[in-house]
Design an enzyme around this catalytic site. Structure first.
Site, PDB file in Angstrom:
ATOM      1  N   TYR A 181      -1.501   0.249  10.961  1.00  0.00           N
ATOM      2  CA  TYR A 181      -1.785  -0.427   9.686  1.00  0.00           C
ATOM      3  C   TYR A 181      -0.559  -0.359   8.772  1.00  0.00           C
ATOM      4  CZ  TYR A 181      -3.636  -0.922   4.924  1.00  0.00           C
ATOM      5  OH  TYR A 181      -3.837  -1.295   3.617  1.00  0.00           O
ATOM      6  N   GLU A 188       0.277   3.583   1.858  1.00  0.00           N
ATOM      7  CA  GLU A 188       0.433   3.983   3.266  1.00  0.00           C
ATOM      8  C   GLU A 188       1.874   3.764   3.741  1.00  0.00           C
ATOM      9  OE1 GLU A 188      -1.581   5.128   6.107  1.00  0.00           O
ATOM     10  OE2 GLU A 188      -2.530   6.035   4.377  1.00  0.00           O
ATOM     11  N   LYS A 229       1.797  -3.410   7.473  1.00  0.00           N
ATOM     12  CA  LYS A 229       1.930  -3.653   6.035  1.00  0.00           C
ATOM     13  C   LYS A 229       3.389  -3.584   5.586  1.00  0.00           C
ATOM     14  CE  LYS A 229      -2.204  -4.331   4.095  1.00  0.00           C
ATOM     15  NZ  LYS A 229      -2.522  -5.396   3.138  1.00  0.00           N
ATOM     16  N   THR A 276       0.803  -1.226   0.000  1.00  0.00           N
ATOM     17  CA  THR A 276       0.000   0.000   0.000  1.00  0.00           C
ATOM     18  C   THR A 276       0.832   1.271   0.000  1.00  0.00           C
ATOM     19  OG1 THR A 276      -1.401   1.337   1.479  1.00  0.00           O
ATOM     20  CG2 THR A 276      -0.174  -0.416   2.515  1.00  0.00           C
TER      21      THR A 276
HETATM   22  P1  NAP Z   1     -11.571  -4.497   2.277  1.00  0.00           P
HETATM   23  O1  NAP Z   1     -12.734  -4.157   1.404  1.00  0.00           O
HETATM   24  O2  NAP Z   1     -11.511  -3.969   3.658  1.00  0.00           O
HETATM   25  O3  NAP Z   1     -11.481  -6.099   2.326  1.00  0.00           O
HETATM   26  C1  NAP Z   1     -10.646  -6.759   3.217  1.00  0.00           C
HETATM   27  C2  NAP Z   1     -10.895  -8.242   3.154  1.00  0.00           C
HETATM   28  O4  NAP Z   1     -10.067  -8.898   4.125  1.00  0.00           O
HETATM   29  C3  NAP Z   1     -12.339  -8.660   3.478  1.00  0.00           C
HETATM   30  O5  NAP Z   1     -12.695  -9.749   2.692  1.00  0.00           O
HETATM   31  C4  NAP Z   1     -12.230  -9.084   4.947  1.00  0.00           C
HETATM   32  O6  NAP Z   1     -13.217  -9.997   5.333  1.00  0.00           O
HETATM   33  C5  NAP Z   1     -10.873  -9.763   4.904  1.00  0.00           C
HETATM   34  N1  NAP Z   1     -10.283  -9.931   6.230  1.00  0.00           N
HETATM   35  C6  NAP Z   1     -10.219  -9.042   7.239  1.00  0.00           C
HETATM   36  N2  NAP Z   1      -9.627  -9.579   8.319  1.00  0.00           N
HETATM   37  C7  NAP Z   1      -9.315 -10.849   7.989  1.00  0.00           C
HETATM   38  C8  NAP Z   1      -8.722 -11.937   8.677  1.00  0.00           C
HETATM   39  N3  NAP Z   1      -8.345 -11.822   9.955  1.00  0.00           N
HETATM   40  N4  NAP Z   1      -8.549 -13.099   8.034  1.00  0.00           N
HETATM   41  C9  NAP Z   1      -8.964 -13.246   6.744  1.00  0.00           C
HETATM   42  N5  NAP Z   1      -9.551 -12.268   6.039  1.00  0.00           N
HETATM   43  C10 NAP Z   1      -9.723 -11.084   6.655  1.00  0.00           C
HETATM   44  O7  NAP Z   1     -10.210  -4.075   1.560  1.00  0.00           O
HETATM   45  P2  NAP Z   1      -9.913  -3.749   0.013  1.00  0.00           P
HETATM   46  O8  NAP Z   1     -10.128  -2.299  -0.216  1.00  0.00           O
HETATM   47  O9  NAP Z   1     -10.593  -4.744  -0.836  1.00  0.00           O
HETATM   48  O10 NAP Z   1      -8.329  -3.972  -0.016  1.00  0.00           O
HETATM   49  C11 NAP Z   1      -7.783  -5.252  -0.309  1.00  0.00           C
HETATM   50  C12 NAP Z   1      -6.348  -5.304   0.204  1.00  0.00           C
HETATM   51  O11 NAP Z   1      -5.569  -4.282  -0.412  1.00  0.00           O
HETATM   52  C13 NAP Z   1      -6.192  -5.074   1.707  1.00  0.00           C
HETATM   53  O12 NAP Z   1      -5.117  -5.878   2.141  1.00  0.00           O
HETATM   54  C14 NAP Z   1      -5.826  -3.603   1.816  1.00  0.00           C
HETATM   55  O13 NAP Z   1      -5.095  -3.380   2.991  1.00  0.00           O
HETATM   56  C15 NAP Z   1      -4.996  -3.429   0.562  1.00  0.00           C
HETATM   57  N6  NAP Z   1      -4.995  -2.094  -0.053  1.00  0.00           N
HETATM   58  C16 NAP Z   1      -6.165  -1.479  -0.337  1.00  0.00           C
HETATM   59  C17 NAP Z   1      -6.141  -0.244  -0.972  1.00  0.00           C
HETATM   60  C18 NAP Z   1      -7.416   0.491  -1.330  1.00  0.00           C
HETATM   61  O14 NAP Z   1      -7.351   1.686  -1.590  1.00  0.00           O
HETATM   62  N7  NAP Z   1      -8.554  -0.193  -1.399  1.00  0.00           N
HETATM   63  C19 NAP Z   1      -4.909   0.348  -1.310  1.00  0.00           C
HETATM   64  C20 NAP Z   1      -3.749  -0.335  -1.020  1.00  0.00           C
HETATM   65  C21 NAP Z   1      -3.793  -1.568  -0.403  1.00  0.00           C
HETATM   66  P3  NAP Z   1     -14.666  -9.479   5.883  1.00  0.00           P
HETATM   67  O15 NAP Z   1     -15.464  -9.186   4.636  1.00  0.00           O
HETATM   68  O16 NAP Z   1     -15.152 -10.650   6.641  1.00  0.00           O
HETATM   69  O17 NAP Z   1     -14.411  -8.267   6.711  1.00  0.00           O
HETATM   70  N1  GDD Z   2     -12.326   7.283   6.664  1.00  0.00           N
HETATM   71  C1  GDD Z   2     -12.440   8.607   6.773  1.00  0.00           C
HETATM   72  N2  GDD Z   2     -13.556   9.140   7.352  1.00  0.00           N
HETATM   73  N3  GDD Z   2     -11.428   9.388   6.312  1.00  0.00           N
HETATM   74  C2  GDD Z   2     -11.584  10.735   6.400  1.00  0.00           C
HETATM   75  C3  GDD Z   2     -12.708  11.324   6.958  1.00  0.00           C
HETATM   76  C4  GDD Z   2     -13.742  10.494   7.470  1.00  0.00           C
HETATM   77  O1  GDD Z   2     -14.759  10.946   7.988  1.00  0.00           O
HETATM   78  N4  GDD Z   2     -12.559  12.670   6.875  1.00  0.00           N
HETATM   79  C5  GDD Z   2     -11.387  12.899   6.295  1.00  0.00           C
HETATM   80  N5  GDD Z   2     -10.777  11.735   6.010  1.00  0.00           N
HETATM   81  C6  GDD Z   2      -9.442  11.602   5.424  1.00  0.00           C
HETATM   82  C7  GDD Z   2      -8.512  10.695   6.223  1.00  0.00           C
HETATM   83  O2  GDD Z   2      -7.972  11.389   7.350  1.00  0.00           O
HETATM   84  C8  GDD Z   2      -7.473  10.342   5.159  1.00  0.00           C
HETATM   85  O3  GDD Z   2      -6.487  11.346   5.096  1.00  0.00           O
HETATM   86  C9  GDD Z   2      -8.289  10.370   3.857  1.00  0.00           C
HETATM   87  O4  GDD Z   2      -9.535  10.996   4.161  1.00  0.00           O
HETATM   88  C10 GDD Z   2      -8.553   8.984   3.261  1.00  0.00           C
HETATM   89  O5  GDD Z   2      -9.077   8.165   4.297  1.00  0.00           O
HETATM   90  P1  GDD Z   2      -9.665   6.704   3.972  1.00  0.00           P
HETATM   91  O6  GDD Z   2     -10.675   6.780   2.888  1.00  0.00           O
HETATM   92  O7  GDD Z   2     -10.065   6.104   5.268  1.00  0.00           O
HETATM   93  O8  GDD Z   2      -8.419   5.929   3.334  1.00  0.00           O
HETATM   94  P2  GDD Z   2      -6.882   5.866   3.746  1.00  0.00           P
HETATM   95  O9  GDD Z   2      -6.117   6.660   2.730  1.00  0.00           O
HETATM   96  O10 GDD Z   2      -6.668   6.154   5.166  1.00  0.00           O
HETATM   97  O11 GDD Z   2      -6.574   4.303   3.540  1.00  0.00           O
HETATM   98  C11 GDD Z   2      -7.035   3.614   2.371  1.00  0.00           C
HETATM   99  O12 GDD Z   2      -6.055   3.691   1.349  1.00  0.00           O
HETATM  100  C12 GDD Z   2      -4.812   3.029   1.672  1.00  0.00           C
HETATM  101  C13 GDD Z   2      -3.882   3.234   0.465  1.00  0.00           C
HETATM  102  O13 GDD Z   2      -3.280   4.482   0.540  1.00  0.00           O
HETATM  103  C14 GDD Z   2      -7.338   2.170   2.785  1.00  0.00           C
HETATM  104  O14 GDD Z   2      -7.959   1.518   1.712  1.00  0.00           O
HETATM  105  C15 GDD Z   2      -6.065   1.417   3.120  1.00  0.00           C
HETATM  106  O15 GDD Z   2      -6.373   0.032   3.322  1.00  0.00           O
HETATM  107  C16 GDD Z   2      -5.091   1.562   1.933  1.00  0.00           C
HETATM  108  O16 GDD Z   2      -3.882   0.873   2.198  1.00  0.00           O
END
Ligand code: NAP
Ligand code: GDD
Length: 379
Positions: A165, A138, A169, A136
């Site tokens: 987190y 992050e 990661k 990520t």
């Molecule tokens: P998500 O919607 O939160 O999905 C996470 C998945 O992991 C869900 O299926 C969840 O199951 C499962 N999970 C949680 N805890 C677990 C455990 N203890 N054992 C097995 N499975 C578990 O996340 P996503 O947005 O699809 O992201 C997929 C991956 O990419 C994650 O690893 C995230 O950290 C990473 N990532 C995401 C982003 C982004 O912007 N979306 C960016 C960079 C990296 P439940 O449905 O039961 O909760």
């Molecule tokens: N969730 C949330 N809720 N975020 C908020 C809010 C709120 O009410 N208001 C402002 N934000 C700001 C957060 O402080 C952060 O700076 C930004 O919006 C994005 O927050 P999120 O959407 O929660 O995502 P994230 O960037 O912290 O993390 C996501 O992206 C990562 C990749 O850069 C997640 O998907 C992570 O799993 C992933 O690794």
């Protein structure tokens, strides 16, 4: 003629990315195994459309109960399924929540990655099984001086995670790289910047915004609250990003890859764009925790809201103890070496999410008219 069907195993199949990836792999003819957690209520809504009849002989999707904290369970599933490709997408993926559950996140997001790698090694599958690790942006922590000369984070930028987190990661990142180097495994990190979609979890900021704006437009909610409006993210569409996960495992060599759009946008601007989809122009007034947004222009025939109405305030509850202020990535390597071209831009993303949430919330209007109570605002 014998057709050899590739086998994939997806952890986190019930999540946003897992569901799109499962769709993609099934379309490509894979047999797909997914690990789902046991929960007291159903948690497979995002993949139910792929899994209608588990007894059908042609059902190529199979779900297994499991958890990334359980090494024996993971080893058994990998032994039984003998996957050609493992996509480790499972994680507690909410950055703010990771401050409340740091040990759990270390166990699942960090050590969980080790458990997958080690299971593949113990089972002697190093040559057969390719592994994708969901790393990520992050990891960069948004430290300004760590950007490259052109102002982007790329594969060479130093890491400085800013949350439990991110710290978990970073273990996942390095242990994947270490197993690649130590045991010659085809194990790769995709360093993905934020990617969203109509299936995004309701408590991430983009989805929280599109849900709230839809409810406000339909008269189901008066206003909503956000945290840091100045945070900037490089937002792409999840469909483009899962395609890239697959491409990473089809490459000639195992490597690490940055996936991003190269464009960064403030949370405040995302709010404006979402309201723009329902014909509403906002005016922001005040600074810091006093900042609020009001309706300035409303010219959509279906959504008639009062001019001057307050629709958004800042709530410090949503601030993080340490924030990642700005993320922007350079996906040049993926574009050049793998030919990845994203098909969706931010404008399309907002439109896609707003259309979907408006459809969803219109069901609430019907329920409300029928006398039901409606959903609480997501946090
Ligand atoms: P998500 O919607 O939160 O999905 C996470 C998945 O992991 C869900 O299926 C969840 O199951 C499962 N999970 C949680 N805890 C677990 C455990 N203890 N054992 C097995 N499975 C578990 O996340 P996503 O947005 O699809 O992201 C997929 C991956 O990419 C994650 O690893 C995230 O950290 C990473 N990532 C995401 C982003 C982004 O912007 N979306 C960016 C960079 C990296 P439940 O449905 O039961 O909760
Ligand atoms: N969730 C949330 N809720 N975020 C908020 C809010 C709120 O009410 N208001 C402002 N934000 C700001 C957060 O402080 C952060 O700076 C930004 O919006 C994005 O927050 P999120 O959407 O929660 O995502 P994230 O960037 O912290 O993390 C996501 O992206 C990562 C990749 O850069 C997640 O998907 C992570 O799993 C992933 O690794």
């Amino acid at each position: 003629k014998i057709i050899i069907m590739k086998v994939a195993l997806i952890t986190g199949i019930s999540g946003q990315d897992g569901s799109y990836l499962a769709e993609l792999l099934l379309d490509k003819g894979y047999k797909v195994h997914g690990i789902k957690r046991r929960a007291s209520s159903l948690n497979t809504q995002r993949i139910d459309h792929l899994y209608q009849d588990p007894h059908h002989p042609n059902q190529r999707l199979k779900l297994h109960y499991g958890d990334l904290s359980d090494a024996m369970n993971l080893t058994r599933i990998i032994q039984e399924t003998q996957p050609d490709e493992i996509y480790n997408l499972g994680a507690m993926s909410h950055v703010k929540v990771s401050f409340d559950t740091p040990e759990y996140v270390g166990n699942v997001d960090g050590l969980g990655t080790l458990r997958i790698l080690e299971a593949v090694r113990i089972l002697g599958l190093e040559k057969k099984t390719r592994i994708y690790q969901a790393s990520t942006s992050e990891l960069y922590g948004g430290i300004p001086e760590n950007k490259n000369e052109s102002g982007f984070y790329d594969e060479f930028s130093p890491f400085y995670p800013r949350s439990p987190y991110g710290v978990a990661k970073i273990y996942g990142f390095w242990i994947t790289k270490n197993y690649r180097e130590a045991y010659n495994m085809f194990a790769c990190n995709g360093i993905l910047f934020n990617h969203e979609s109509p299936r995004r979890g309701e408590t991430f900021v983009t989805r929280k915004i599109t849900r709230a704006v839809s409810k406000i437009a339909l008269g189901l909610q008066d206003k909503f609250y956000l945290g840091n409006l100045d945070a900037q993210r490089d937002w792409g569409h999840a469909k483009d990003y899962v395609r890239m996960m697959w491409m990473i495992l089809q490459a000639d060599q195992p490597e690490d890859w940055v996936i991003a759009t190269g464009v960064t946008t403030k949370v405040r601007e995302f709010v404006r764009l979402a309201f723009g989809e329902v014909g509403i122009e906002l005016e922001f007034k005040g600074d810091g925790v006093e900042e609020k947004a009001y309706i300035k222009v409303c010219n959509h025939k279906d959504y008639q809201l009062e001019i001057g109405k307050e629709v958004l305030s800042v709530d410090p509850t949503y601030f993080r103890p340490t924030e990642v202020d700005l993320l922007i990535g350079d996906p040049s390597k993926a574009k050049k070496k793998l030919g990845w071209v994203p098909e969706h831009d931010l404008k399309f993303l907002v439109k896609d999410m707003m259309e979907s949430d408006l459809r969803l919330m219109k069901k609430d209007v019907i329920l409300l008219k029928a006398g039901h109570k409606i959903l609480k605002q997501a946090e």
